[in-house]
Design a protein around this motif. Structure first.
Motif, short mmCIF file in Angstrom:
data_model
loop_
_atom_site.label_atom_id
_atom_site.label_comp_id
_atom_site.label_asym_id
_atom_site.label_seq_id
_atom_site.Cartn_x
_atom_site.Cartn_y
_atom_site.Cartn_z
N MET A 158 23.52 -3.14 1.47
CA MET A 158 22.75 -1.95 1.14
C MET A 158 21.39 -2.35 0.60
O MET A 158 21.28 -2.97 -0.46
N GLY A 159 20.33 -2.00 1.35
CA GLY A 159 18.98 -2.34 0.93
C GLY A 159 18.39 -1.30 -0.01
O GLY A 159 19.10 -0.49 -0.60
N LEU A 160 17.08 -1.31 -0.12
CA LEU A 160 16.39 -0.38 -1.00
C LEU A 160 16.49 1.04 -0.44
O LEU A 160 16.13 1.30 0.70
N GLN A 161 17.01 1.96 -1.25
CA GLN A 161 17.12 3.35 -0.86
C GLN A 161 17.16 4.21 -2.12
O GLN A 161 16.92 3.70 -3.22
N THR A 162 17.39 5.50 -1.96
CA THR A 162 17.44 6.37 -3.13
C THR A 162 18.73 7.15 -3.16
O THR A 162 19.38 7.39 -2.14
N GLU A 163 19.09 7.56 -4.37
CA GLU A 163 20.26 8.41 -4.59
C GLU A 163 19.91 9.44 -5.65
O GLU A 163 18.92 9.29 -6.37
N SER A 164 20.73 10.45 -5.75
CA SER A 164 20.56 11.43 -6.82
C SER A 164 21.91 12.02 -7.16
O SER A 164 22.81 12.11 -6.33
N ILE A 165 22.07 12.37 -8.43
CA ILE A 165 23.29 13.02 -8.89
C ILE A 165 22.90 14.30 -9.64
O ILE A 165 21.75 14.44 -10.07
N ALA A 166 23.82 15.19 -9.78
CA ALA A 166 23.54 16.47 -10.44
C ALA A 166 23.00 16.24 -11.85
O ALA A 166 23.55 15.44 -12.61
N GLY A 167 21.92 16.92 -12.16
CA GLY A 167 21.34 16.82 -13.49
C GLY A 167 20.48 15.61 -13.72
O GLY A 167 20.07 15.33 -14.84
N SER A 168 20.20 14.87 -12.66
CA SER A 168 19.40 13.66 -12.80
C SER A 168 18.32 13.61 -11.72
O SER A 168 18.52 14.13 -10.61
N ASN A 169 17.18 13.04 -12.04
CA ASN A 169 16.15 12.84 -11.04
C ASN A 169 16.58 11.77 -10.05
O ASN A 169 17.30 10.85 -10.41
N PRO A 170 16.15 11.87 -8.81
CA PRO A 170 16.46 10.82 -7.83
C PRO A 170 15.92 9.48 -8.29
O PRO A 170 14.95 9.40 -9.04
N TYR A 171 16.56 8.43 -7.85
CA TYR A 171 16.17 7.09 -8.27
C TYR A 171 16.40 6.11 -7.13
O TYR A 171 17.16 6.37 -6.20
N PHE A 172 15.71 4.98 -7.21
CA PHE A 172 15.92 3.93 -6.23
C PHE A 172 17.22 3.19 -6.52
O PHE A 172 17.64 3.06 -7.68
N THR A 173 17.85 2.68 -5.47
CA THR A 173 18.99 1.79 -5.62
C THR A 173 18.76 0.55 -4.77
O THR A 173 18.07 0.60 -3.74
N LEU A 174 19.32 -0.54 -5.21
CA LEU A 174 19.28 -1.80 -4.46
C LEU A 174 20.65 -2.42 -4.54
O LEU A 174 21.19 -2.64 -5.62
N GLY A 175 21.25 -2.66 -3.39
CA GLY A 175 22.61 -3.16 -3.38
C GLY A 175 23.59 -2.18 -3.97
O GLY A 175 24.67 -2.57 -4.45
N GLY A 176 23.23 -0.89 -3.97
CA GLY A 176 24.09 0.14 -4.53
C GLY A 176 23.95 0.31 -6.03
O GLY A 176 24.61 1.15 -6.63
N HIS A 177 23.05 -0.46 -6.66
CA HIS A 177 22.82 -0.39 -8.10
C HIS A 177 21.51 0.33 -8.38
O HIS A 177 20.53 0.16 -7.66
N LYS A 178 21.49 1.11 -9.45
CA LYS A 178 20.25 1.78 -9.85
C LYS A 178 19.16 0.74 -10.08
O LYS A 178 19.38 -0.29 -10.71
N PHE A 179 17.96 1.01 -9.56
CA PHE A 179 16.92 0.00 -9.56
C PHE A 179 15.55 0.66 -9.70
O PHE A 179 15.27 1.67 -9.07
N LEU A 180 14.71 0.09 -10.54
CA LEU A 180 13.34 0.56 -10.72
C LEU A 180 12.39 -0.54 -10.31
O LEU A 180 12.52 -1.69 -10.76
N ILE A 181 11.44 -0.21 -9.45
CA ILE A 181 10.49 -1.21 -8.97
C ILE A 181 9.36 -1.38 -9.98
O ILE A 181 8.62 -0.44 -10.24
N PHE A 182 9.25 -2.58 -10.53
CA PHE A 182 8.09 -2.95 -11.33
C PHE A 182 7.33 -4.00 -10.52
O PHE A 182 7.72 -5.17 -10.48
N GLY A 183 6.28 -3.57 -9.85
CA GLY A 183 5.60 -4.46 -8.91
C GLY A 183 4.18 -4.79 -9.32
O GLY A 183 3.46 -3.96 -9.87
N GLY A 184 3.78 -6.00 -9.04
CA GLY A 184 2.40 -6.44 -9.24
C GLY A 184 1.96 -7.26 -8.05
O GLY A 184 2.79 -7.86 -7.36
N SER A 185 0.67 -7.27 -7.77
CA SER A 185 0.15 -7.94 -6.57
C SER A 185 -0.36 -9.35 -6.86
O SER A 185 -1.07 -9.56 -7.84
N ILE A 186 0.04 -10.27 -6.01
CA ILE A 186 -0.54 -11.61 -5.95
C ILE A 186 -0.78 -11.91 -4.48
O ILE A 186 0.16 -11.91 -3.68
#
Length: 315
Positions: free
Chosen positions: A68-96
């Protein structure tokens, strides 16, 4: 010989003040007495706030299940969020940009990005440097994209790749090779036969190197951007869908996304691709507009609420 003190009086006072207040500051960061009691008694400790997540297992070397790659999910009463490998995941990205940093300093820069708390590095891919002459490609030395991406994975960073063909990036002709201008009739960034023929040849070489580095292949690339800020150019309605198909045809299976300014996001978006915004500062109205213009059910590989998660994507 100058006998003046090495440090100024002002600096000395600063050190004294810091030394005095440091114990009080550290005590504020230490676990509370109630929390210590839980540790000593052996009782079940209280739940941490829901916004705290442990991502230590969500790194390229630790995450072994790649179904399971990067995707999104949502549950009742919660804002949608990214998941990675089925785990809740937040992207903190910086450019190099690997091509702008001497190869000897790549590791140093990536380690510093990691030390700042980032979990993802983004980089452009400059066509003009990789194909300085038509048909002659260079992916060696400071242009060794594969080595840079693998080094990022080794350090524990995911990768979002931005291969263009046009990348802007404050580089001449937006990274398009100058030899394209030898044909005065060629129309850049369109489905003009001369331009897409050159793009296809370049993508054949580039994507053959990128495909094995994707998340589903065990690599760190979790997303790929289609072109860059095309909404500001917008000369050919068929151009962006053509590039999308060109990437899919060559084996790109990770999340595809576009990136545009607030005013141009609709003109630069593609049906079936996640649209994201470039913003100098967070603008709530811009995010709301983005949610309204997207068609969540059409986002490839994402749930029906994908559009609402784009505010977490650092573009």
């Amino acid at each position: 010989m100058d006998s003046s003190p090495r440090f100024s009086t002002c600096l000395s006072w600063k050190r004294i003040v810091c030394s005095f207040f440091l114990p009080f500051i550290l005590s504020g960061l230490a676990p509370s007495r109630k929390y210590k009691e839980y540790l000593i008694s052996g009782e079940v400790r209280p739940q941490l706030p829901q916004y705290r997540f442990n991502w230590s297992h969500l790194t390229p070397l630790e995450l072994k299940n790649r179904s399971m790659g990067l995707q999104t999910e949502s549950i009742a009463g919660s804002n949608p969020y990214f998941t990675l490998g089925g785990h809740k995941f937040l992207i903190f990205g910086g450019s190099i940009h690997y091509f702008r940093v001497p190869r000897a300093y790549w590791r140093d820069r990536l380690l510093k990005l990691k030390a700042c708390g980032f979990n993802t590095v983004t980089t452009y891919v400059p066509w003009n440097l990789h194909e300085p002459q038509r048909g002659k490609f260079d992916f060696s030395g400071n242009l060794d994209l594969e080595a840079f991406v693998l080094m990022a994975a080794e350090i524990g960073l995911w990768v979002i790749l931005r291969p263009g063909p046009y990348i802007c990036s404050e580089i001449d002709l937006g990274g398009l090779p100058s030899w394209l201008l030898q044909d005065p009739n060629l129309r850049l960034r369109t489905t003009d036969n001369g331009f897409v023929e050159a793009v296809n040849q370049y993508f054949d070489h580039l994507m053959a190197r990128v495909v094995p580095l994707q998340y589903h292949q065990g690599g760190p690339i979790i997303a790929v951007q289609v072109e860059n800020e095309y909404g500001s150019f917008n000369k050919d309605k068929d151009y962006m869908p053509y590039l999308q198909k060109a990437l899919l045809k060559r084996g790109i299976v990770e999340l595809l996304l576009t990136s545009d300014s607030e005013k141009e996001v609709q003109r630069g978006s593609i049906k079936g691709v996640l649209a994201t915004l470039n913003m100098n500062a967070f603008q709530e109205n811009a995010i709301k507009s983005l949610h309204k213009m997207q068609e969540p059910s059409e986002i490839t590989g994402l749930s029906s609420n994908a559009s609402q998660a784009t505010s977490s994507c650092l573009y």
